[in-house]
Enzyme design. Sequence first.
Site, PDB file in Angstrom:
ATOM      1  N   CYS A   5       0.834  -1.187   0.000  1.00  0.00           N
ATOM      2  CA  CYS A   5       0.000   0.000   0.000  1.00  0.00           C
ATOM      3  C   CYS A   5       0.878   1.250   0.000  1.00  0.00           C
ATOM      4  CB  CYS A   5      -0.902   0.020   1.227  1.00  0.00           C
ATOM      5  SG  CYS A   5      -1.877  -1.473   1.442  1.00  0.00           S
ATOM      6  N   GLU A   8      15.106 -16.977 -12.547  1.00  0.00           N
ATOM      7  CA  GLU A   8      14.757 -15.556 -12.577  1.00  0.00           C
ATOM      8  C   GLU A   8      14.073 -15.188 -13.889  1.00  0.00           C
ATOM      9  OE1 GLU A   8      14.429 -11.455 -11.713  1.00  0.00           O
ATOM     10  OE2 GLU A   8      14.440 -13.290 -10.523  1.00  0.00           O
ATOM     11  N   LYS A  14      10.258 -13.622 -14.227  1.00  0.00           N
ATOM     12  CA  LYS A  14       9.911 -12.385 -14.936  1.00  0.00           C
ATOM     13  C   LYS A  14       8.726 -12.619 -15.868  1.00  0.00           C
ATOM     14  CE  LYS A  14      11.430 -10.012 -12.917  1.00  0.00           C
ATOM     15  NZ  LYS A  14      12.210 -10.535 -11.868  1.00  0.00           N
ATOM     16  N   HIS A  41      13.911 -35.734 -15.073  1.00  0.00           N
ATOM     17  CA  HIS A  41      13.306 -36.236 -13.842  1.00  0.00           C
ATOM     18  C   HIS A  41      11.904 -35.669 -13.634  1.00  0.00           C
ATOM     19  CE1 HIS A  41      17.038 -38.207 -12.522  1.00  0.00           C
ATOM     20  NE2 HIS A  41      17.643 -37.164 -13.066  1.00  0.00           N
ATOM     21  N   TRP A  73      -3.686  -2.160  -1.220  1.00  0.00           N
ATOM     22  CA  TRP A  73      -3.499  -3.508  -1.759  1.00  0.00           C
ATOM     23  C   TRP A  73      -4.218  -4.435  -0.793  1.00  0.00           C
ATOM     24  CZ3 TRP A  73      -1.051  -8.191  -0.426  1.00  0.00           C
ATOM     25  CH2 TRP A  73      -0.768  -9.045  -1.497  1.00  0.00           C
ATOM     26  N   ASN A 111      -0.966   1.082   6.305  1.00  0.00           N
ATOM     27  CA  ASN A 111      -0.295  -0.016   5.612  1.00  0.00           C
ATOM     28  C   ASN A 111       0.010  -1.091   6.642  1.00  0.00           C
ATOM     29  OD1 ASN A 111      -0.250   1.631   3.401  1.00  0.00           O
ATOM     30  ND2 ASN A 111       1.967   1.928   3.358  1.00  0.00           N
ATOM     31  N   GLY A 112      -0.149  -2.360   6.270  1.00  0.00           N
ATOM     32  CA  GLY A 112       0.189  -3.441   7.189  1.00  0.00           C
ATOM     33  C   GLY A 112      -1.024  -4.260   7.577  1.00  0.00           C
ATOM     34  N   LYS A 141       5.209  -3.946  -5.038  1.00  0.00           N
ATOM     35  CA  LYS A 141       6.651  -3.751  -5.153  1.00  0.00           C
ATOM     36  C   LYS A 141       7.381  -4.109  -3.866  1.00  0.00           C
ATOM     37  CE  LYS A 141      10.414  -2.469  -7.197  1.00  0.00           C
ATOM     38  NZ  LYS A 141      10.979  -3.395  -8.192  1.00  0.00           N
ATOM     39  N   ARG A 179       3.810   0.671  -6.530  1.00  0.00           N
ATOM     40  CA  ARG A 179       3.829  -0.283  -5.423  1.00  0.00           C
ATOM     41  C   ARG A 179       2.747  -1.353  -5.568  1.00  0.00           C
ATOM     42  NH1 ARG A 179       6.630   1.913  -0.753  1.00  0.00           N
ATOM     43  NH2 ARG A 179       5.337   0.674   0.632  1.00  0.00           N
ATOM     44  N   GLU A 231       5.492 -13.068 -13.805  1.00  0.00           N
ATOM     45  CA  GLU A 231       5.057 -11.848 -13.127  1.00  0.00           C
ATOM     46  C   GLU A 231       4.312 -10.899 -14.052  1.00  0.00           C
ATOM     47  OE1 GLU A 231       8.112 -10.718  -9.580  1.00  0.00           O
ATOM     48  OE2 GLU A 231       8.927 -10.613 -11.596  1.00  0.00           O
TER      49      GLU A 231
END
Length: 612
Positions: free
Chosen positions: A2, A485, A489, A508, A73, A99-100, A607, A27, A492
């Site tokens: 947030c 990575e 990407k 495997h 958020w 926030n939180g 973010k 964010r 996401e």
Amino acid sequence: MCGIVAYIGNKEAYPILIKGLKRLEYRGYDSAGVALLDRDLNIYKKQGKVSVLEEFAAGKSLGATVGIGHTRWATHGVPNDANAHPHLSNSGNIALIHNGIIENYGPIKEVLLKRGYVFHSETDTEVLVNLIEEVQKQENVSLDEAVRIALNEVIGAYAIVVIDKNNPDVLIAARKGSPLVLGIGEQEFFVASDASPIIEFTKNVIYLDEEEYVVVHRNGSFTIRNLGNVVKSHAIQTLEMNLEAIEKGNFEHYMLKEIYEQPKVIEDSFRGRMNAAGGWVKMGGITEYNNRINKADRFLITACGTSWHSGLLGEYIIEDLARVPVEVEYASEFRYRNPIVKESDFIIAISQSGETADTLAAIELAKERQALVYGICNVIGSSIARATHAGSYTHAGPEIGVASTKAFSTQVSVLILIALQIAQSKGTIAQSKLRQILYELEAVPEKIKEVLALDEEIKKIAAVYKDANNFLYLGRGYNYPVAMEGALKLKEISYIHAEGYPAAEMKHGPIALIDEEMPVVFLATNKSAYEKIVSNIQEVKARKGKIIAIVNKGDTQIKAIADHVIEVPEVDEIISPLVTIVPLQLLAYHIAIMRGCNVDQPRNLAKSVTVE
């Protein structure tokens, strides 16, 4: 996650709040709102983007010089107008943004319901604002004292800002486990969850510490206390960030801008810390604790997401060069599984934002067990920078795109330097090898520019596979974490399912997925396992998989069998991730754009993950 922005002064608050909320859009959020305090306390909030809020507020009373703004958020309650912040107390006098997560909001809500309080949302935040009002009423205390008492009763993480209709010249902000910065202007104050909304108005800031709150007055005075009511003093810091750094410039998206910034920021991460001609590496925090680090029985790297991938590369690099056993832990697992941590361990905590909740908790656990903790982060003055014994900033500059690009590259750069300095100190690297790697590091920015010049070629490959439902990324050695990575990407920002695997593990299990519809990205630049990678490519080819190969310039063997090749400059395997990650970032970017995705603000992501 947030975003918070608040203002008190002599200017109109609303334009400052809206501009600040737009700067915080990176964010990640699902609703936005403001509370403006003049003679009346007016709240405007809407589900959706800040632009939707602007349309809703147009023509309404916006002339106040005190205000708070928020982008949410969702944690407690679905994204809608009712759950959006700010939230009002039952009397309509107190407004709060948060926030939180308040973990014990349930029992508190039950008590307040019994006392006649009515709730209009599903949020823990509305519980907190009513708790503050109840404390103020029952204890007959000032608003700031009611905030302090209430915060001593809650369990969880928060950054809050409070305004009161009965106290129009006062603004109160507090934090625990979620960042908050106070901006100090001329007879005006700003509060925000990071510096980006403040930089346009002032460069003078104070970062609140854990369990601290600040009371600011329109007359220009302010007081910081902790929750024990002890007055705290802070030196005012000067922001090094500039406004241009958080603008897109000539780029269509922040993510693309940040991919293209990598040559510069990698060079910035090296500057003053190494000298190839002189054959030395000097990281201040490593030098300070050199003896203890050299005697460490084990290194342990803890991080989340992209930072975990850079940590995995750190394991490979440190073990290779410094010959010390290294373990890499997800911070979210580390904090909950009673890990074995000894005083003789050296812990490296990595976070782009420096505020990642799980990583901060892992740091505290390690410190409780007397281990030496070293932080790697990008944000000066962040919680991790303050919580660790020593550390290094990555100097990546502001990263606005939610999917990390330049943060990853600079984290890996710093880890390489750390490994080299420890190896030199322990005598596990020959001076000739050290100089060779340092010279190659100096050349990396120009080699990345060569890869960036392949952008149009990569865009054409993206057009072929933009409609794929699944991707597989495979690599060996140093290229395995890069494969993970690269897959992250793509996941996401394009919402395509993708997995990164060690190439040898394909047989495997994952090989069962391969057919003519499956694109497989091979990282095939490491000479040490080249023939093995060729064999893996042949196995995919035999099953009609589509092969995209990242190879060294001049490679002919793989070029003859792959469907597409992207040729990158050859570098030492230890530093090859700095080069091989770039085409994967560009591939993900272009696929996402072609699919119509919002690459800077992908759905459901934030973010800075400041809650569990």
